[in-house]
Design a protein around this motif. Sequence first.
Motif, short mmCIF file in Angstrom:
data_model
loop_
_atom_site.label_atom_id
_atom_site.label_comp_id
_atom_site.label_asym_id
_atom_site.label_seq_id
_atom_site.Cartn_x
_atom_site.Cartn_y
_atom_site.Cartn_z
N LYS A 19 27.22 -12.24 54.35
CA LYS A 19 27.58 -11.26 55.71
C LYS A 19 29.33 -11.15 55.25
O LYS A 19 29.63 -10.00 55.50
CB LYS A 19 27.61 -12.30 56.98
CG LYS A 19 26.22 -11.96 57.44
CD LYS A 19 26.20 -12.84 58.76
CE LYS A 19 25.02 -12.62 59.58
NZ LYS A 19 24.91 -13.53 60.71
N PRO A 22 32.46 -8.93 49.87
CA PRO A 22 33.55 -7.78 49.81
C PRO A 22 32.57 -6.41 49.67
O PRO A 22 31.84 -6.65 48.75
CB PRO A 22 34.42 -8.01 48.90
CG PRO A 22 33.93 -9.09 48.17
CD PRO A 22 32.97 -9.75 48.69
N GLN A 23 33.07 -5.29 50.40
CA GLN A 23 32.32 -4.11 49.94
C GLN A 23 32.56 -3.65 48.61
O GLN A 23 31.63 -3.02 48.12
CB GLN A 23 32.74 -3.05 51.05
CG GLN A 23 32.31 -3.45 52.60
CD GLN A 23 30.77 -3.44 52.65
OE1 GLN A 23 30.09 -2.77 51.85
NE2 GLN A 23 30.00 -3.97 53.41
N ARG A 24 33.78 -3.99 48.38
CA ARG A 24 34.24 -3.47 46.97
C ARG A 24 34.88 -4.62 46.19
O ARG A 24 36.27 -4.73 46.12
CB ARG A 24 35.33 -2.10 46.99
CG ARG A 24 34.81 -1.16 47.88
CD ARG A 24 35.92 0.16 47.88
NE ARG A 24 35.12 1.38 48.38
CZ ARG A 24 35.21 1.48 49.82
NH1 ARG A 24 35.42 0.39 50.69
NH2 ARG A 24 34.59 2.54 50.26
N SER A 31 30.29 -10.11 43.76
CA SER A 31 29.41 -9.74 44.87
C SER A 31 28.04 -10.58 44.72
O SER A 31 27.02 -10.09 45.30
CB SER A 31 28.90 -8.15 44.18
OG SER A 31 28.21 -8.31 43.05
N ASP A 48 34.66 -15.17 46.93
CA ASP A 48 35.36 -13.84 46.17
C ASP A 48 36.78 -14.27 46.08
O ASP A 48 37.73 -13.22 46.05
CB ASP A 48 35.02 -12.54 46.98
CG ASP A 48 35.99 -12.62 48.22
OD1 ASP A 48 36.31 -13.65 48.78
OD2 ASP A 48 36.00 -11.65 49.02
N GLN A 70 22.84 -10.51 42.30
CA GLN A 70 23.39 -9.67 43.10
C GLN A 70 23.00 -10.01 44.62
O GLN A 70 21.98 -9.94 44.85
CB GLN A 70 22.98 -8.16 42.59
CG GLN A 70 24.04 -7.21 42.87
CD GLN A 70 24.37 -6.84 44.44
OE1 GLN A 70 23.45 -6.85 45.07
NE2 GLN A 70 25.53 -6.40 44.66
N ARG A 72 23.89 -8.54 47.88
CA ARG A 72 23.18 -7.50 48.83
C ARG A 72 21.63 -7.23 48.57
O ARG A 72 21.07 -7.01 49.51
CB ARG A 72 24.21 -6.28 49.03
CG ARG A 72 25.39 -6.65 49.44
CD ARG A 72 26.33 -5.54 50.02
NE ARG A 72 27.92 -5.95 50.54
CZ ARG A 72 28.20 -6.75 51.50
NH1 ARG A 72 27.23 -6.97 52.35
NH2 ARG A 72 29.30 -7.26 51.78
N ASP A 76 18.63 -7.62 50.85
CA ASP A 76 17.70 -6.60 51.37
C ASP A 76 16.24 -6.95 51.00
O ASP A 76 15.31 -6.63 51.90
CB ASP A 76 17.82 -5.32 50.64
CG ASP A 76 19.45 -4.99 51.05
OD1 ASP A 76 19.62 -5.00 52.22
OD2 ASP A 76 19.78 -3.88 50.28
N ARG A 196 38.33 -10.08 60.94
CA ARG A 196 36.96 -10.17 60.44
C ARG A 196 36.24 -11.17 60.12
O ARG A 196 34.85 -11.38 60.53
CB ARG A 196 36.88 -9.00 59.42
CG ARG A 196 35.35 -8.61 58.79
CD ARG A 196 35.37 -7.75 57.58
NE ARG A 196 34.13 -7.55 57.09
CZ ARG A 196 33.65 -8.32 55.96
NH1 ARG A 196 34.49 -9.10 55.40
NH2 ARG A 196 32.30 -8.15 55.54
N GLU A 200 32.93 -12.97 62.28
CA GLU A 200 31.67 -13.46 61.79
C GLU A 200 31.23 -14.86 61.82
O GLU A 200 30.10 -15.33 62.27
CB GLU A 200 31.53 -13.04 60.20
CG GLU A 200 31.39 -11.61 59.93
CD GLU A 200 30.22 -11.03 60.29
OE1 GLU A 200 29.16 -11.71 60.74
OE2 GLU A 200 30.08 -9.58 60.71
#
Length: 380
Positions: A19, A22-24, A31, A48, A70, A72, A76, A196, A200
């Motif tokens: 959750k 980081p997005q980037r 990641s 991170d 990885q 994310r 999924d 943020r 969460e």
Amino acid sequence: MKFEVNRDMFSDAVSFVVKLLPQRPTLPILSGVVLEATGDKLQLSTFDYEVSSRTSVDANVEDSGAVLVQGRLLADIASRLPDAPVQVERDDRGITITCGRTNFTLPTMPLEEFPALPTIEGTSGVVSGADFSEAISQVVVAASREDVAPVITGVHLTFSPTQLQLVATDRYRVAVREIEWQSNFAEGDQALVPSRTLGEVGKSFSHADEVVITLVSEGDRQLIAFTADGRTVTSLLIKGNFPAVSRLFPAETPHFAVLQGSDVVDAVRRMQLVLEREQALRFSFTEEGLKLDAMGAEQAAGAEELSINLQGDDIVVSLKPQFLLEGVGSVHSAFVKIAFTATDNPNKPGPVLLTGQTSLDESAATDTFRYLLQPNLLMR
């Protein structure tokens, strides 16, 4: 490495640790999710350098080992696996995930390059998970979402042996909530946590009986850890001085109105239909009631009247409707008390203070949560 794990437990654990990824990420390995199987447990973790998450679930471990994959993509996959036990095995290609007639192969990343997780040692306190989650949800709405001033993108926590205070502001409003807890913190200890991350934490630990909060020092790095039900989140603290917003709250508020919270929410949402995005909504408080006036573009307009209990003189204020809705929504009481504060300029109303009440009676006030909102005139 080879293990078998319950599908729902695996999916839930993976979802929890990814959750806050980081997005980037600055590096591809940041990641990733570490899967470490040993004994009868599978531990999952992410880190991170700023935020870490870790948890463990029961597993039937045939061969111990650890891999980095990885995050994310794993989340999924885990969320869409069929209802069957999940087998994970490492081979020359990476790891193979088998669930019923479904299987996936994921490449691994160099585990030796992944940073070591923070050690959770330091001053700590224990708070009810439900109370802490509610308090977070009430204050995070007021935290700034602009990175221009990083100190106000966080939630300021102030500790004492028996009380925990949470404060957030974006300069236009201030949200404050106090809750009871037990700790070995000294009076006035504090931490500034990214909103943020804290948001969460509140969602993830809402059903926990207790949450342990620990301040951790790693050299010149200051972190905070939240632990409950075998799950842990750590976060690097924001550096800087949080603004002294406590002085903005009035000592007394003899001028106020009390009204049904759901009524004002419904009325404001109806008036928003004709307003442009940044337009304010006019609120006229009188002995006859509250009148809302909205003036939109191209002569669009709206008006509505509500019953209120007003103590003091008639007053007119203009407020940003979304800010008011978020404040009323955070009160968590059937009735809302809107108190008016005085300023040196009689032509400019002061901030309005929102608190909760269980009834129209003034003695039914609840003051553990306070929301101070600047009128639109003072935002210019």
